[in-house]
Design an enzyme around this catalytic site. Structure first.
Site, PDB file in Angstrom:
ATOM      1  N   GLY A  13      44.263  33.325  27.867  1.00  0.00           N
ATOM      2  CA  GLY A  13      43.285  32.464  28.525  1.00  0.00           C
ATOM      3  C   GLY A  13      43.445  31.014  28.117  1.00  0.00           C
ATOM      4  CB  ALA A  14      46.320  29.231  26.821  1.00  0.00           C
ATOM      5  N   GLY A  17      39.327  25.470  30.187  1.00  0.00           N
ATOM      6  CA  GLY A  17      38.206  25.394  29.261  1.00  0.00           C
ATOM      7  C   GLY A  17      38.609  25.250  27.813  1.00  0.00           C
ATOM      8  N   GLY A  19      40.159  27.316  25.891  1.00  0.00           N
ATOM      9  CA  GLY A  19      41.518  27.753  25.603  1.00  0.00           C
ATOM     10  C   GLY A  19      42.532  26.646  25.778  1.00  0.00           C
ATOM     11  CB  SER A 155      29.600  35.921  23.564  1.00  0.00           C
ATOM     12  OG  SER A 155      28.346  35.334  23.848  1.00  0.00           O
ATOM     13  CE1 TYR A 178      30.935  36.559  28.937  1.00  0.00           C
ATOM     14  CE2 TYR A 178      28.850  36.628  27.729  1.00  0.00           C
ATOM     15  CZ  TYR A 178      30.116  36.094  27.921  1.00  0.00           C
ATOM     16  OH  TYR A 178      30.563  35.081  27.090  1.00  0.00           O
TER      17      TYR A 178
END
Length: 280
Positions: A13-14, A17, A19, A155, A178
């Site tokens: 996920g780079a 955002g 990442g 999270s 989530y």
């Protein structure tokens, strides 16, 4: 900035955002960053930014690039497996795996229940199972590269897993999906830390920051991306005696996860379900 000279770090996920910002900071600190993303165009653009960040900081590697790119859609376990195989084939060592890729409460799908390519509830599949599979398949490389680390970006928004309906086929709620997926990440980190104890691989998980201004945030910003980057960077780069293994961190401080994470029977049930769904 802490030096990461010579470290090879796979960051999932780079390309967006936190990442994307973290990838650049890792390169500035001297790491070779393995940039993972889903979209080839975004991967290419991120790789350019990361290489430029390394050069600006004087961390070029001569003929060896400070960044290498990998593509996989985490909504497909076949693509996750292919990613692992590519890394195992191309990379002689891996110092850190950062499981950062994920999707939010309402995007994609505007909160409606969706399924992955494997027929699994999408948030559980992308946020948890993809990282579960990738971590397990890369364990041999991480162990051979020890001392090494796994960092799960989770999270503080967690909710106990409903084992009778993990995939939430009844009364679906995106927030619950989530939160369950994020708790599963933490529970898996606890298990992996115990499994790898003594092998030189530390495993931690964290809530990087609250409601950063990213596309997956369900609320107005309450923290900056820089705060999230700083908390995650610390677990990647700080001496192992400071971060330990098996901990859950809330930002820069050690925190407490949902009570279910400390229930060994619940973790055993999650392991059983994870094996069933992934075939590992």
């Amino acid at each position: 900035m802490t030096t990461l000279d010579g470290k090879v770090i796979l960051l999932t996920g780079a390309t967006d955002g936190m990442g994307r910002a973290l990838a650049a900071d890792l390169a500035r600190a001297g790491a070779t960053v393995l940039v993972h993303g889903r979209d080839p165009g975004r991967i290419a653009a991120t790789a350019v930014e990361v290489a430029e960040a390394a050069q600006e900081a004087g961390n070029s590697r001569g003929s060896t690039p400070a960044v290498r790119s990998y593509q996989a859609d985490f909504a497909s376990l076949a693509e996750v497996r292919a990613l692992a195989e590519q890394v195992l084939t191309a990379e002689p060592r891996l110092d850190v795996l950062v499981n950062n890729a994920g999707i939010g409460v309402t995007q994609p799908g505007d909160g409606a229940r969706q399924e992955s390519a494997d027929g699994i509830e999408l948030r559980f599949a992308v946020n948890y199972l993809a990282g579960y599979v990738l971590s397990r398949l890369l364990l041999p490389l991480l162990v051979s590269s020890a001392p090494s680390r796994i960092v799960n970006v989770a999270s503080i928004g967690q909710q106990a897993i409903e084992f009778g309906d993990v995939q939430l086929t009844e009364g679906y709620d995106g927030m619950r999906a989530y939160r369950q997926s994020k708790l599963a990440q933490v529970m898996n980190a606890f298990d992996l830390a115990a499994e790898l104890n003594g092998l030189g691989v530390t495993v931690t998980s964290l809530h990087p920051a609250t409601f950063m201004p990213t596309k997956v945030s369900p609320a107005p910003p309450a923290s900056t991306i820089a705060q999230g980057v700083a908390a995650t960077f610390r677990l990647i780069a700080a001496p192992a005696e400071q971060t330990g293994t098996g901990g859950f961190f809330n930002g820069l401080e050690e925190g407490r996860a949902n009570d279910q994470a400390y229930d060994s029977a619940a973790r055993a049930r999650l392991r059983e379900i994870s094996r069933e769904l992934t075939g590992l």
